[in-house]
Scaffold this motif. Structure first.
Motif, short mmCIF file in Angstrom:
data_model
loop_
_atom_site.label_atom_id
_atom_site.label_comp_id
_atom_site.label_asym_id
_atom_site.label_seq_id
_atom_site.Cartn_x
_atom_site.Cartn_y
_atom_site.Cartn_z
N GLU A 49 0.82 -1.21 0.00
CA GLU A 49 0.00 0.00 0.00
C GLU A 49 0.86 1.27 0.00
O GLU A 49 0.54 2.24 -0.70
CB GLU A 49 -0.91 0.00 1.24
CG GLU A 49 -1.81 1.21 1.33
CD GLU A 49 -2.83 1.14 2.45
OE1 GLU A 49 -3.49 0.09 2.61
OE2 GLU A 49 -2.96 2.14 3.18
N LYS A 53 0.67 4.29 -2.72
CA LYS A 53 0.38 5.68 -2.33
C LYS A 53 1.47 6.61 -2.84
O LYS A 53 1.20 7.69 -3.35
CB LYS A 53 0.25 5.78 -0.81
CG LYS A 53 -1.10 5.27 -0.30
CD LYS A 53 -1.37 5.66 1.13
CE LYS A 53 -0.65 4.78 2.11
NZ LYS A 53 -1.16 4.95 3.50
N VAL A 63 -6.59 7.67 1.91
CA VAL A 63 -6.70 6.25 1.53
C VAL A 63 -7.23 5.46 2.72
O VAL A 63 -6.57 5.33 3.75
CB VAL A 63 -5.33 5.69 1.10
CG1 VAL A 63 -5.44 4.20 0.80
CG2 VAL A 63 -4.83 6.44 -0.12
N CYS A 66 -6.49 -0.03 0.35
CA CYS A 66 -5.89 -0.10 -0.99
C CYS A 66 -5.53 -1.54 -1.31
O CYS A 66 -4.97 -2.25 -0.48
CB CYS A 66 -4.64 0.78 -1.02
SG CYS A 66 -3.67 0.61 -2.51
N ILE A 82 -8.84 1.55 -4.74
CA ILE A 82 -8.62 2.39 -3.55
C ILE A 82 -9.95 2.87 -2.99
O ILE A 82 -10.73 3.55 -3.68
CB ILE A 82 -7.74 3.61 -3.89
CG1 ILE A 82 -6.38 3.13 -4.39
CG2 ILE A 82 -7.61 4.52 -2.67
CD1 ILE A 82 -5.47 4.24 -4.84
N THR A 84 -11.53 5.46 -0.68
CA THR A 84 -10.94 6.76 -0.38
C THR A 84 -11.95 7.75 0.18
O THR A 84 -13.17 7.62 0.01
CB THR A 84 -10.30 7.35 -1.65
OG1 THR A 84 -9.84 8.68 -1.38
CG2 THR A 84 -11.30 7.41 -2.80
N VAL A 90 -8.26 11.10 -6.08
CA VAL A 90 -7.67 9.81 -6.46
C VAL A 90 -7.88 9.55 -7.95
O VAL A 90 -6.97 9.09 -8.66
CB VAL A 90 -8.28 8.66 -5.62
CG1 VAL A 90 -7.82 7.30 -6.15
CG2 VAL A 90 -7.88 8.80 -4.16
#
Lengths: 149, 273
Positions: A49, A53, A63, A66, A82, A84, A90
């Motif tokens: 993850e 990111k 986040v 993910c 993701i 979010t 995103v």
């Protein structure tokens, strides 16, 4: 009095419809279904993850969850799902990522560029889904099956 | 003997004596001159030797200082216990990787989670040093205030198709110099280009074949020697007995998966300080 009852009835009818914009998506399930059933040029490996990111320049606080899988640098095949707090950001970052990948692979491996052009970026509720594969139609079917309920 | 004869004898004797004296004096003078010359020679030699010794000592001191600045010795006090079968966080923890898709894939696989990566698929030595279009030179990202114990440089695959390998030699040399300028305390490792499968080698796309790779690895090895860096022979870490990447290691014959990156990392930590 009749007008008040009619207004309450109308509001009651609208409530179920309002719930459709906030559907719950299981990010891990969507990613796994894509991994197992979509068409990819090679076996994809799970990506950490933090790496995802950083690659997309996302903040930690946007986040929630993910799930990501990627091939070697030989191919652009990839899955990123993701959950979010900011779908707009995103989504934008994913478009930027695809642009960056396209620029790189135009000179590095031009044969991979069509997959990027056909790649999917879709927002389902609070989840943004990206998939670059050999068959974007099939990938879209899988996403629809796993996000429509 | 009359007076005349006596005088003649006396004069003769005087002449003899004077002659003897002249000879003796001449010899004394010669001896003295020789002695003086010898003394002078000794003095000159002593002074010269002293001057040369001093010069050599100063030169060695300068060289030692430069070498210390360029490639500091590993910290002897910090002993790292490395399990040869486990990628060591102690070894790689304060490291940076800069390079092409090889470095980018290493980053993706999170095999060295605490290292920093400055990588881009398709990156070549000139792009890393000068930038490409609107992209800033990636080498500048090393200038971030961090002290890296080790910097691993991974280049060469994208330069195999260059017309003149000498250009790769020159530009990689410049890039290494720049890295040393930014991070003078770091030990630099130049990784060999890894082999491709026999099939890929035979296809020879963009001059990507194992003979060419070995030729470039000799260039990298020489650069490492010239620049006081470590040549990390990861080619040997993954090649089969014929010098090829084993069949099945990479779907495209070039870019292998996580398992082979693990082999490379273990090879480096187990063979190079």
């Amino acid at each position: 009095m009749k007008k008040v009852i009619a207004a309450i009835a109308a509001l009651t009818l609208m409530m179920p419809l309002a719930g459709c914009g906030n559907k719950e998506v299981d990010a891990t399930k969507v990613a796994t279904e894509l991994l197992n059933n979509a068409s990819f040029a090679e076996t994809l490996t799970e990506v950490n993850e933090q790496v995802t990111k950083k690659r997309l320049d996302l903040d930690d606080d946007e986040v929630i969850m993910c799930a990501a899988f990627k091939g070697t640098s030989a191919v652009v095949d990839e899955i990123i799902v993701i959950k979010t707090t900011d779908t707009e950001d995103v989504e934008e970052k994913l478009y930027e990522y695809v642009d960056s990948q396209t620029e790189q692979y135009e000179s590095y491996r031009p044969s991979e560029v069509p997959k990027l052009e056909d790649s999917l970026i879709t927002v389902e509720g609070d989840t943004v889904i990206y998939c670059a594969s050999e068959d974007s139609v099939k990938a879209m079917e899988i996403i629809t099956e796993n996000t429509s309920k | 003997m009359n007076q005349k004869e006596r005088l003649e004898e006396i004069h003769k004797r005087h002449e003899e004596i004077q002659k003897k004296r002249r000879i003796r004096n001449h010899r004394i003078i010669l001896a003295a001159a020789a002695a003086a010359a010898l003394a002078l020679l000794i003095v000159i030699t002593a002074v010269s030797v002293n001057a040369i010794s001093k010069h050599i000592a100063e030169k060695r001191a300068r060289e030692t200082e430069i070498a210390a600045q360029a490639t500091p010795s590993p910290e002897p006090a910090k002993e790292i216990h490395i399990d040869p079968n486990v990628i060591s966080e102690d070894y790689y923890g304060t490291s940076a990787f800069i390079g092409n898709s090889f470095a980018d894939d290493l980053y993706t696989y999170s095999l060295v989670p605490n290292a920093d990566f400055f990588a881009r698929t398709g990156l070549s030595v000139d792009d890393a040093l000068e930038g490409d279009g609107d992209k800033e030179p990636i080498v500048g990202e090393l200038d971030n205030g961090k002290d890296y114990d080790r910097i691993f440089m991974i280049f060469g695959e994208n330069e195999l198709g260059w017309v003149d390998p000498g250009t790769f030699n020159d530009e990689y040399g410049e890039l290494i110099d720049k890295v040393k300028e930014i991070c003078p305390e770091s030990r630099i490792y130049l990784l060999a280009i890894t082999p491709v499968t026999k099939k890929s080698s035979d296809e020879n796309i963009n001059v990507t074949n194992n003979d060419r790779i070995r030729e470039y690895n000799e260039i990298i090895k020489t650069l490492a020697s010239e620049k006081n860096a470590v040549y990390a022979d990861v080619y040997s870490a993954v090649a089969d007995k014929d010098g090829n990447l084993p069949v099945g290691a990479a779907t495209d014959g070039v870019h292998f998966g996580k398992e082979y990156y693990e082999k490379c990392l273990l090879y480096i930590q187990n063979n190079y300080e």
